[in-house]
Design an enzyme around this catalytic site. Structure first.
Site, PDB file in Angstrom:
ATOM      1  N   ASP A  84       1.033  -1.060   0.550  1.00  0.00           N
ATOM      2  CA  ASP A  84      -0.048  -0.571  -0.038  1.00  0.00           C
ATOM      3  C   ASP A  84       1.162   1.010  -0.265  1.00  0.00           C
ATOM      4  OD1 ASP A  84      -2.094   2.281   0.230  1.00  0.00           O
ATOM      5  OD2 ASP A  84      -2.614   1.504   2.177  1.00  0.00           O
ATOM      6  N   ASP A 118      -1.903   5.829  -6.151  1.00  0.00           N
ATOM      7  CA  ASP A 118      -2.290   5.904  -5.208  1.00  0.00           C
ATOM      8  C   ASP A 118      -2.082   3.766  -5.184  1.00  0.00           C
ATOM      9  OD1 ASP A 118      -3.045   4.520  -2.601  1.00  0.00           O
ATOM     10  OD2 ASP A 118      -5.392   4.751  -3.035  1.00  0.00           O
TER      11      ASP A 118
END
Ligand SMILES: *[C@@H]1O[C@H](CO)[C@@H](O)[C@H](O)[C@H]1NC(C)=O
Ligand SMILES: *[C@@H]1O[C@H](CO)[C@@H](O)[C@H](O)[C@H]1NC(C)=O
Ligand SMILES: *[C@@H]1O[C@H](CO)[C@@H](O)[C@H](O)[C@H]1NC(C)=O
Ligand SMILES: *[C@@H]1O[C@H](CO)[C@@H](O)[C@H](O)[C@H]1NC(C)=O
Ligand SMILES: *[C@@H]1O[C@H](CO)[C@@H](O)[C@H](O)[C@H]1NC(C)=O
Ligand SMILES: *[C@@H]1O[C@H](CO)[C@@H](O)[C@H](O)[C@H]1NC(C)=O
Ligand SMILES: *[C@@H]1O[C@H](CO)[C@@H](O)[C@H](O)[C@H]1NC(C)=O
Length: 435
Positions: A152, A356
């Site tokens: 992440d 992201d």
């Protein structure tokens, strides 16, 4: 796959700047469109996995695998195709909302912790995990315990579920690999409540508390899932590199997170992130390549791995507003079928953009999206359009077509870097309901 007839195809701004590692991109010279077999949009039915050569040959590289499909490191996920589009979109939308709210105001996270300590941690504007589809395996503890963690770039604190679960009303969600047990590791230590690291949890947006003299961390996610436990230090092993005293969350109370997966590897910009904590060795440098489909792996490489091909292009990373963890990028233009769209620069620069790994569908400012859609539709006017679905409003019926020609879409970033979006990153194939 013979049920091509049941497929409508949806265009969207689903940008995957995919790996060229495994999937060969056709060297298409000057043409401003891709000619592709309609069937290539369908999920592959392959059951074998092609490993990324870079991850196999570079010391500080990890294989990045899709959670579902033949490359999955979790045996129960190998045969699965993964959640359906509606589920992915729902999770994706929650994540995007939480990113927007983090960027639009400086948030002081508000947590409510009820009676039994930390069983009901709630973040009103917390982050969300999204569908968590990309996984890497790292070794935690001594002897090392290999665990599959979601990769992440949009958050910082690394955490994994820890024993003892299920004491005093706490619980762990089901996990495929054995849950990490701190008492069987010789390098585990609790972070003390009085240490500056513990204090910094609060400024980094995490929940902080103390139990006896131990530091308690908590992260609540927007969809009412959470992880709470001890802030601890451990040896982390990436292939042959071992790092001591990495701060991580040893979660003894975890709910509603990524079922089956041991936890999360935080790659954001904040002080708790793995790149920040290993900066003495890797100099805050990492690179990654996401697999273009579930039957390829990509790689996550720490440090400047050398051997970058000449085709690598650069754009500066910018600060994303006040956010300490997001990586900002400056989009300066979009080109469709060889023509640059007329979009004022401020359309991009005013809101800014972040990159992201946890967001599946790229969002554009409405004006930029409208211009992209208009140009795309114009070029696709030869094809039969059909009804939209969910956030996808530009859909085509490719029934009976063997090949289709899709205009090339590319994004320009600050520094004169143009990145062409893979055609599979522009088109999402969708089966019709009830067929
Ligand atoms: C901290 O933990 C104690 C129990 O150990 C609990 O009573 C208290 O409410 C917690 N504080 C916060 C701010 O959550
Ligand atoms: C449960 O909590 C009580 C008091 O809060 C404590 O005395 C006891 O040791 C705890 N039990 C376990 C197994 O952690
Ligand atoms: C990891 O932890 C052990 C303690 O169990 C320690 O002896 C060792 O030196 C640590 N570091 C490395 C690089 O292995
Ligand atoms: C960490 O704290 C927990 C809870 O107090 C305790 O059970 C455990 O033994 C501690 N671990 C170490 C290595 O001190
Ligand atoms: C789409 O763009 C390609 C590349 O510029 C061009 O060859 C083709 O004629 C365009 N199609 C339409 C319908 O405009
Ligand atoms: C598609 O559009 C182009 C214009 O770019 C035109 O020349 C061509 O005949 C069209 N093809 C079909 C099958 O309509
Ligand atoms: C797509 O086109 C075929 C025939 O060309 C038709 O049978 C089918 O109903 C169409 N599907 C949609 C969703 O429009």
């Amino acid at each position: 796959m013979k049920n091509l007839l049941n497929i409508i195809t949806i265009i969207c701004v689903w940008l995957s700047f995919g790996c060229t590692d495994g999937a060969q991109r056709e060297k298409s010279g000057e043409a401003s469109f891709h000619r592709i077999h309609a069937s290539s949009f369908l999920p592959s039915s392959s059951s074998s996995c092609v490993l990324s050569p870079r991850a196999s040959s570079t010391k500080s590289s990890l294989q990045v695998v899709h959670r579902h499909g033949p490359c999955s490191s979790l045996s129960s996920e190998k045969a699965k195709t993964g959640p359906n589009h509606d589920d992915i979109l729902r999770l994706d939308q929650t994540r995007v909302k939480s990113i927007h709210s983090k960027l639009s105001k400086k948030l002081t996270p508000q947590y409510r912790v009820s009676q039994s300590q930390s069983t009901d941690l709630e973040a009103r504007d917390g982050s969300t995990l999204g569908s968590g589809n990309y996984i890497v395996t790292v070794g935690i503890g001594t002897p090392k315990h290999d665990l599959s963690l979601v990769f992440d770039t949009g958050s910082d604190l690394t955490w994994t579920q820890c024993e003892p679960c299920g004491k005093n009303g706490t619980s762990c969600y089901p996990q495929e690999e054995p849950i990490f047990n701190p008492s069987s590791s010789t390098s585990y230590s609790n972070v003390s409540c009085s240490s500056p690291v513990c204090d910094s949890l609060t400024s980094q947006g995490y929940y902080r508390n103390c139990s006896a003299s131990n530091c308690i961390y908590g992260v609540g996610y927007g969809d009412s899932s959470f992880t709470v436990g001890f802030l601890a230090k451990e040896n982390f092993t990436l292939n042959s590199d071992v790092f001591e005293n990495i701060n991580f969350g040893c979660g003894e109370n975890n709910q509603g997170l990524f079922n089956g997966i041991a936890g999360l590897l935080g790659l954001g910009r904040g002080t708790f992130s793995f790149p920040s904590q290993t900066s003495m060795t890797y100099n805050n440098i990492f690179s990654y390549c996401l697999p273009s489909s579930a039957d390829y792996t990509g790689h996550l490489t720490f440090g400047s791995s050398g051997g970058l091909s000449n085709s690598v292009k650069f754009t500066p990373i910018s600060l994303a507003r006040d956010s300490a963890s997001f990586y900002g990028l400056d989009i300066v233009g979009i080109t469709v079928a060889g023509k640059e769209l007329e979009i004022p620069l401020t359309v991009f620069s005013a809101p800014g953009a972040i990159i992201d790994s946890g967001t599946v569908i790229t969002r554009l400012p409405p004006k930029a999206y409208a211009a992209l859609r208009t140009a795309f539709k114009e070029n696709m006017s030869n094809y039969t359009s059909t009804m939209g679905r969910s956030i996808f409003d530009t859909c085509y019926n490719f029934t009976g077509l063997e090949t289709v020609e899709i205009p090339k879409v590319s994004f320009s970033f600050r520094g004169g870097t143009d990145v062409e979006v893979d055609s599979k990153g522009c088109i999402l194939a969708s089966s019709l309901p009830n067929q």
